[in-house]
Design a protein around this motif. Structure first.
Motif, PDB file in Angstrom:
ATOM      1  N   THR A  44      37.536  48.940  44.726  1.00 34.88           N
ATOM      2  CA  THR A  44      38.102  47.736  45.327  1.00 34.88           C
ATOM      3  C   THR A  44      38.758  48.060  46.662  1.00 34.88           C
ATOM      4  OG1 THR A  44      38.489  46.764  43.144  1.00 34.88           O
ATOM      5  CG2 THR A  44      39.738  45.847  44.985  1.00 34.88           C
ATOM      6  N   VAL A  65      37.212  37.901  42.943  1.00 37.18           N
ATOM      7  CA  VAL A  65      36.566  38.774  41.966  1.00 37.18           C
ATOM      8  C   VAL A  65      35.627  37.925  41.121  1.00 37.18           C
ATOM      9  CG1 VAL A  65      36.898  40.285  39.985  1.00 37.18           C
ATOM     10  CG2 VAL A  65      38.505  40.361  41.897  1.00 37.18           C
ATOM     11  N   ALA A 118      44.365  42.748  43.097  1.00 37.58           N
ATOM     12  CA  ALA A 118      43.400  43.435  42.240  1.00 37.58           C
ATOM     13  C   ALA A 118      44.107  44.391  41.285  1.00 37.58           C
ATOM     14  CB  ALA A 118      42.384  44.192  43.102  1.00 37.58           C
ATOM     15  N   GLN A 122      33.708  42.556  44.037  1.00 38.59           N
ATOM     16  CA  GLN A 122      34.852  42.135  44.838  1.00 38.59           C
ATOM     17  C   GLN A 122      34.321  41.581  46.145  1.00 38.59           C
ATOM     18  OE1 GLN A 122      38.563  42.507  44.394  1.00 38.59           O
ATOM     19  NE2 GLN A 122      38.221  40.939  45.952  1.00 38.59           N
TER      20      GLN A 122
END
Length: 480
Positions: free
Chosen positions: A286, A446, A320, A439
């Motif tokens: 991410t 997401v 995240a 992502q």
């Protein structure tokens, strides 16, 4: 603005999505208004007379010491009315002394009364974009029990000493009448509004966190705003310095209370395992998606502290991290395994004691701490509650988290509904039997999709094929 845990939608736009919010409440069985019996009990409790004693006089379990001469302040979002915490800070030699006044919910809510029974059913306050489902009736949570400015309010005051190295010690607990001198707001507060030692307290706590290797993350918030040309966009509102410094007071108090309860061999602790390797791997992918360089030898906490503040990509990554977390639970002293209960993100023994207007468990932790700090036995109903609270809090937190996630899903669907057919850059962060998790770089979303012959970390392009606010769903397919 109307609030959910992570998403803000301007009040002018809330009405457009009232049906979606109503469906969300139904889908997750979010409690509505408090029953009439509970509201009536709240009126009785709010009118209960106080027995106030002067400083230095002995105080019984239900008596309040007069501390209205202390310069307490509150610091919260501008629109907040359920104020759990007020603070006063001073220096005593090399120690920073925090007087942390917490709303005395235990004064208003007594064991087995209608308010108590309803609170056990709810567990926590649930926040939605169009309002909140309160743990307690408004008469208590936003009026008699809230530490709003004005007349004296009942509180439980924790006195916490913060040493030069950031270590904390509980130095006293008492029921007290306090007066909030000013309701400060994160968005407008200035250093001149705050006690001189306010930033020093925060600095010491943060330095101690670094020494402990804490991975505690300061979460950003999301906003959904209407674009001038039509439609909406999703953006992040980073926490400012005042918010981060304010959080240090709660952390210091919760750690000091945890140590005191552990020494007394009682209590309810907040415990959490560390982020496992799979989740860490997903977070590294991410970070790559947002163009953030995360050295292999750097811990999650160190990486978070190194990120540039105020940048959208930093906020997106921190969100995240929040989504990747999990596993936090409540553990009674009787069920502790090993030397001590442990919260990996805090890297310390930790409790929840500073938000009793919004969390059921905090009231019981406060009552236990009051007892042991003043040489009294912990009440039997409190000890019994410690064994029953983990399940009640699990149910309440689960509902609140699912509502929070669904509100974000709704916001993402709203933002993306006029971009169906567009292509987005994405990075694969994980893969399992349900497909691949991706992502999106911009906006920070997401999602899942189907993609063959790919590995976590791969960059792909995806097309948005559907965005439905009614079902709170978005659907991407790989292209190219």
């Amino acid at each position: 603005m109307a609030r959910t845990g992570q998403t803000f939608i301007p009040d002018d736009d809330v009405e457009d999505f009232r049906e979606g919010f109503a469906r969300l409440r139904d889908d997750f069985d979010v409690p509505g208004e408090h029953p009439d019996e509970v509201k009536a009990a709240a009126e009785v409790a709010a009118a209960r007379p106080f027995d106030v004693v002067q400083p230095g006089e002995p105080a019984g379990q239900w008596q309040h010491v007069d501390r209205t001469d202390v310069e307490f302040l509150t610091l919260d979002p501008a629109t907040s009315t359920d104020l759990d915490q007020a603070f006063a800070i001073e220096m005593a030699g090399d120690d920073v002394v925090l007087h942390y006044a917490i709303a005395d919910v235990g004064w208003f809510v007594r064991h087995g009364d209608p308010i108590d029974r309803e609170a056990w059913r709810r567990g926590v306050t649930v926040y939605l974009p169009d309002g909140r489902a309160g743990l307690h009736p408004e008469r208590i949570a936003e009026d008699a029990g809230s530490l709003l400015p004005g007349g004296p309010k009942p509180a439980v005051v924790f006195t916490v000493r913060v040493a030069g190295d950031g270590s904390v010690r509980l130095d006293g607990v008492e029921r007290a009448m306090v007066r909030n001198r000013a309701k400060l707001a994160y968005s407008t507060v200035t250093p001149a509004d705050l006690p001189d030692a306010f930033p020093e307290l925060s600095r010491r706590i943060e330095e101690n966190e670094r020494r402990r290797g804490s991975d505690r993350i300061q979460w950003p918030e999301q906003e959904v705003v209407r674009r001038p040309g039509g439609g909406f966009e999703l953006r992040f509102r980073p926490r400012n310095d005042a918010e981060n410094q304010n959080a240090a007071m709660s952390l210091a108090t919760n750690m000091a209370v945890a140590d005191a309860l552990l020494e007394a061999e009682t209590g309810l602790f907040r415990t959490m395992p560390g982020v496992d390797e799979r989740r860490l791997g997903r977070l590294r992918h991410t970070a790559r998606a947002f163009g953030l360089d995360w050295p292999k030898a750097m811990s999650l906490g160190e990486f978070e502290r190194s990120l540039p503040r105020g940048e959208p990509r930093t906020s997106a990554f921190l969100l995240a991290v929040r989504r990747a977390g999990g596993g936090a639970s409540y553990t009674p002293y009787a069920e502790i395994e090993g030397d001590k209960p442990w919260h990996a993100a805090v890297a310390a023994t930790y409790v929840h004691a500073t938000a009793p207007l919004r969390r059921l468990a905090d009231r019981y932790v406060i009552e236990a701490t009051l007892a042991i700090a003043n040489g009294r036995a912990v009440p039997d109903e409190v000890e019994q509650a410690f064994s029953e609270l983990p399940e009640a809090m699990r149910r309440g937190d689960s509902r609140a988290n699912r509502v929070d996630r669904a509100a974000i899903d709704l916001a993402e669907a709203i933002v993306l509904q006029d971009q169906v057919g567009e292509v987005f850059e994405a990075v694969i962060t994980d893969e399992d039997d349900r497909g691949v998790r991706i992502q999106i770089r911009e906006p920070a979303v997401v999602a899942r999709t189907t993609a063959r012959r790919v590995d976590p970390g791969d960059e792909i392009q995806v097309k948005l094929v559907a965005a439905d606010p009614v079902s709170r769903s978005i659907d991407f397919e790989r292209v190219g």
